[in-house]
Every structure is written in structure tokens, then in C-alpha cells.
Design an enzyme around this catalytic site. Structure first.
Site, PDB file in Angstrom:
ATOM      1  N   ASP A 158       0.831  -1.213   0.000  1.00  0.00           N
ATOM      2  CA  ASP A 158       0.000   0.000   0.000  1.00  0.00           C
ATOM      3  C   ASP A 158       0.865   1.263   0.000  1.00  0.00           C
ATOM      4  O   ASP A 158       1.996   1.251   0.496  1.00  0.00           O
ATOM      5  CB  ASP A 158      -0.896  -0.030   1.244  1.00  0.00           C
ATOM      6  CG  ASP A 158      -2.065   0.931   1.124  1.00  0.00           C
ATOM      7  OD1 ASP A 158      -2.356   1.408   0.012  1.00  0.00           O
ATOM      8  OD2 ASP A 158      -2.683   1.215   2.163  1.00  0.00           O
ATOM      9  N   GLY A 212       0.261   5.514  -4.331  1.00  0.00           N
ATOM     10  CA  GLY A 212      -0.360   6.774  -4.761  1.00  0.00           C
ATOM     11  C   GLY A 212       0.045   7.928  -3.862  1.00  0.00           C
ATOM     12  O   GLY A 212       0.454   8.996  -4.342  1.00  0.00           O
ATOM     13  N   ARG A 213      -0.060   7.707  -2.542  1.00  0.00           N
ATOM     14  CA  ARG A 213       0.294   8.793  -1.599  1.00  0.00           C
ATOM     15  C   ARG A 213       1.778   9.139  -1.704  1.00  0.00           C
ATOM     16  O   ARG A 213       2.158  10.300  -1.612  1.00  0.00           O
ATOM     17  CB  ARG A 213      -0.045   8.367  -0.162  1.00  0.00           C
ATOM     18  CG  ARG A 213      -1.499   8.583   0.180  1.00  0.00           C
ATOM     19  CD  ARG A 213      -1.868   7.878   1.455  1.00  0.00           C
ATOM     20  NE  ARG A 213      -1.971   6.432   1.235  1.00  0.00           N
ATOM     21  CZ  ARG A 213      -2.045   5.530   2.217  1.00  0.00           C
ATOM     22  NH1 ARG A 213      -1.991   5.908   3.467  1.00  0.00           N
ATOM     23  NH2 ARG A 213      -2.152   4.252   1.919  1.00  0.00           N
ATOM     24  N   SER A 231      -7.226  -5.395  -6.305  1.00  0.00           N
ATOM     25  CA  SER A 231      -8.369  -5.996  -5.614  1.00  0.00           C
ATOM     26  C   SER A 231      -9.616  -5.936  -6.479  1.00  0.00           C
ATOM     27  O   SER A 231      -9.679  -5.165  -7.454  1.00  0.00           O
ATOM     28  CB  SER A 231      -8.622  -5.273  -4.281  1.00  0.00           C
ATOM     29  OG  SER A 231      -9.271  -4.042  -4.527  1.00  0.00           O
ATOM     30  N   THR A 232     -10.631  -6.731  -6.093  1.00  0.00           N
ATOM     31  CA  THR A 232     -11.903  -6.702  -6.832  1.00  0.00           C
ATOM     32  C   THR A 232     -12.517  -5.299  -6.775  1.00  0.00           C
ATOM     33  O   THR A 232     -13.319  -4.940  -7.626  1.00  0.00           O
ATOM     34  CB  THR A 232     -12.908  -7.739  -6.257  1.00  0.00           C
ATOM     35  OG1 THR A 232     -12.913  -7.616  -4.834  1.00  0.00           O
ATOM     36  CG2 THR A 232     -12.530  -9.159  -6.623  1.00  0.00           C
ATOM     37  N   ASN A 267     -10.635  -2.494  -6.818  1.00  0.00           N
ATOM     38  CA  ASN A 267      -9.777  -1.515  -7.514  1.00  0.00           C
ATOM     39  C   ASN A 267     -10.304  -1.094  -8.892  1.00  0.00           C
ATOM     40  O   ASN A 267      -9.882  -0.076  -9.436  1.00  0.00           O
ATOM     41  CB  ASN A 267      -8.333  -2.019  -7.657  1.00  0.00           C
ATOM     42  CG  ASN A 267      -7.541  -1.956  -6.370  1.00  0.00           C
ATOM     43  OD1 ASN A 267      -6.623  -2.733  -6.160  1.00  0.00           O
ATOM     44  ND2 ASN A 267      -7.884  -1.032  -5.461  1.00  0.00           N
ATOM     45  N   SER A 275      -8.430  -5.230   4.415  1.00  0.00           N
ATOM     46  CA  SER A 275      -8.882  -4.867   3.066  1.00  0.00           C
ATOM     47  C   SER A 275      -9.243  -6.084   2.191  1.00  0.00           C
ATOM     48  O   SER A 275      -8.846  -6.142   1.024  1.00  0.00           O
ATOM     49  CB  SER A 275      -7.824  -4.003   2.354  1.00  0.00           C
ATOM     50  OG  SER A 275      -7.637  -2.807   3.058  1.00  0.00           O
TER      51      SER A 275
HETATM   52  C1  FPP Z   1      -1.702   0.326  -3.376  1.00  0.00           C
HETATM   53  O1  FPP Z   1      -1.288   1.655  -3.473  1.00  0.00           O
HETATM   54  C2  FPP Z   1      -1.238  -0.411  -4.498  1.00  0.00           C
HETATM   55  C3  FPP Z   1      -2.022  -0.914  -5.497  1.00  0.00           C
HETATM   56  C4  FPP Z   1      -3.480  -0.783  -5.599  1.00  0.00           C
HETATM   57  C5  FPP Z   1      -1.430  -1.664  -6.570  1.00  0.00           C
HETATM   58  C6  FPP Z   1      -0.152  -2.333  -6.220  1.00  0.00           C
HETATM   59  C7  FPP Z   1       0.585  -2.444  -7.448  1.00  0.00           C
HETATM   60  C8  FPP Z   1       1.912  -2.460  -7.578  1.00  0.00           C
HETATM   61  C9  FPP Z   1       2.887  -2.475  -6.488  1.00  0.00           C
HETATM   62  C10 FPP Z   1       2.480  -2.460  -8.919  1.00  0.00           C
HETATM   63  C11 FPP Z   1       1.856  -3.396  -9.855  1.00  0.00           C
HETATM   64  C12 FPP Z   1       1.990  -4.808  -9.441  1.00  0.00           C
HETATM   65  C13 FPP Z   1       2.435  -5.728 -10.268  1.00  0.00           C
HETATM   66  C14 FPP Z   1       2.464  -7.161  -9.831  1.00  0.00           C
HETATM   67  C15 FPP Z   1       2.928  -5.398 -11.597  1.00  0.00           C
HETATM   68  P1  FPP Z   1      -2.403   2.738  -3.578  1.00  0.00           P
HETATM   69  O2  FPP Z   1      -2.548   3.119  -4.985  1.00  0.00           O
HETATM   70  O3  FPP Z   1      -3.649   2.234  -2.917  1.00  0.00           O
HETATM   71  O4  FPP Z   1      -1.774   3.908  -2.773  1.00  0.00           O
HETATM   72  P2  FPP Z   1      -2.546   4.948  -1.842  1.00  0.00           P
HETATM   73  O5  FPP Z   1      -3.194   4.156  -0.748  1.00  0.00           O
HETATM   74  O6  FPP Z   1      -1.457   5.801  -1.366  1.00  0.00           O
HETATM   75  O7  FPP Z   1      -3.519   5.640  -2.731  1.00  0.00           O
END
Ligand code: FPP
Length: 245
Positions: A24, A27-28, A69-70, A72, A200
């Protein structure tokens, strides 16, 4: 510290068999640097590569990561598209190296909503590594723990309805045999980066007795050093599985 020194910090007899990670904070992390969220996901892929290498070097039995995730799919289309592109690129670029490292890949979750290209890349990667005997590397993609349990229940219901077995035969082992992780050990250690302390919808069944390890570090900054800190901390936990020591 080099990788060898790092690995020597770990008591191999106290390693978890199965580690699961909620990656996780991409994005942040990016927004905090004035970057697009996509830059955070790209950085997250680099972290994943390093952590998988450490898992290989430690000879962990299983590593599961939550990639998509489902829920996302609800993200803005541009972000979903970018994640799909990254996923496809990652499989194409990394599968040879994973294969050379004796990794055995599996995908947890639904696959039917991915593009035909990604679905075929997933099948190819599984096929390529199917006889490997090293780390079982599970990528949870279009995955939800509740969805996985519902799918397992449906499969069992069909087996009962067809007369293959009576409903009374369903016990924990039979149920597990219909989960996406069939044949793999339960999760011993669950790591979540970036400060939130929740599950989650990840591995709801498999994490029943998992130890949790939370860190404020966002996934793009998570390092093999910190991964090893989590593994060492795991080795100090008293696990009772509902019993007494
Ligand atoms: C959570 O960060 C991350 C994800 C939803 C995707 C995770 C994906 C990767 C690490 C890269 C892709 C994976 C592969 C296997 C190629 P967030 O976007 O929820 O961050 P935030 O909580 O700060 O918004």
C-alpha cells in the site's frame, strides 16, 4: 549492508512459511512528491522485484502480494489502464528471470475480466514455471477474500449437487482445496505498508492465524532491510493458535 550480510541476520529456523504483503501507499508516495500516482505504481514494481529476490534468497516457501483488488476497478479509468499496462509489462519482462530463480508463479482471484492479452500472459507464466520447486509466488489480481470464499462455496455446492459427496464431508481441508491457494500453507506473516491497519479483503481465510506487521513506510520505499526486520520480529512472536504455551 549487502544482501549476504542482510540474510545472515535471519535465523532460518524461525522463518514464516508463507508471507503475504499488502503493497500500500504507491499513490500517496507519488502525490507527496508532486508526481502522478502512476509514478508511484512504477516505483512499487521496483520494490516488488527486490522483495521477491530477497524471498528467493531466503528460500521462503510462499510469498503472496496484493496487486489488484476486486474493488480496484472503481479507480479512475486512467489509473486502472496504467495498472493493467504495468502488470502486462511486468509479466513479460520478469518471467524469464523468475523462472531462472526457480520461482513458481500462481495468480489468485478472478481472471476473466482481464484483457485477452493479460490472460494469455498469465497462462504463459504459469505454464513456464509449473515444474519449478522454489518460492511459490502468488500475485493476487482482481482478488477479494470474500469473492474467493464465495467461489469456493459455489464449487463445493456443485460437487454436492452432482452427488460427488455429501454436504457433511465439507470440512476445513475440503474447503481449502477449493480456494485459490489450494495446496499452500496458511499465511504466517502479513505485512502492510503505508500506515493503514486493516485487512482490506485480503486472504480472509488463509490469514486466520497470521501475525500482522504494519509499517508507516510507503511501498515504494520499503526495502529488503525492513522486510528482514519484519521476519526477525515474526521469529520472536509467541504463536498459540488458540491454545496455551
Ligand atoms: C496500493 O497503493 C497499491 C495498489 C493498488 C497496486 C499495487 C501495485 C503495484 C505495487 C504495482 C503493480 C503490481 C504488479 C504485480 C505489476 P495505492 O494506490 O492504494 O496507494 P494509496 O493508498 O497511497 O492511494
Amino acid at each position: 549492508m549487502n544482501e549476504g550480510e542482510l540474510l545472515s541476520r535471519v535465523d532460518k529456523s524461525k522463518l514464516p512459511r508463507h508471507v503475504a504483503i499488502i503493497m500500500d501507499g504507491n499513490g500517496r508516495w507519488a502525490s507527496g512528491r508532486g508526481l502522478l500516482r502512476s509514478a508511484g505504481h512504477s516505483a512499487g514494481v521496483k520494490t516488488l522485484k527486490k522483495i521477491l529476490t530477497t524471498a528467493v534468497n531466503l528460500k521462503l516457501e510462499a510469498l503472496t502480494v496484493y496487486a489488484f483488488s476486486t474493488e480496484n476497478w472503481k479507480r479512475p479509468l486512467a489509473e486502472v489502464d496504467f495498472l493493467m499496462h504495468l502488470f502486462s509489462e511486468y509479466l513479460e519482462r520478469e518471467k524469464r528471470e523468475m523462472h531462472e530463480k526457480n520461482v513458481r508463479i500462481r495468480f489468485l482471484g478472478r481472471t476473466e475480466d482481464f484483457s485477452p492479452l493479460i490472460q494469455s500472459q498469465m497462462r504463459d507464466a504459469v505454464e513456464l514455471m509449473k515444474n519449478n520447486t522454489g518460492v511459490k509466488f502468488n500475485i493476487a489480481a482482481d482478488y477479494g477474500g470474500q469473492d474467493e470464499i464465495i467461489r469456493a462455496a459455489q464449487k463445493l455446492a456443485r460437487r454436492v449437487a452432482s452427488g460427488e459427496m455429501p454436504a457433511e464431508n465439507i470440512d476445513a481441508a475440503v474447503f481449502e482445496s477449493e480456494l485459490d491457494t489450494a495446496g499452500q500453507p496458511p499465511v504466517d506473516l502479513l505485512i502492510r505498508t503505508s500506515g493503514d491497519m486493516r485487512l482490506s479483503n485480503f486472504l480472509l481465510w488463509q490469514a486466520a492465524y497470521a501475525e500482522f506487521w504494519f509499517t508507516k513506510t510507503p511501498w515504494p520505499e520499503f526495502t529488503p532491510e525492513e522486510f528482514i526486520d519484519a521476519l526477525i520480529d515474526f521469529g520472536k512472536r509467541a504463536r498459540r493458535f488458540g491454545g496455551v504455551t
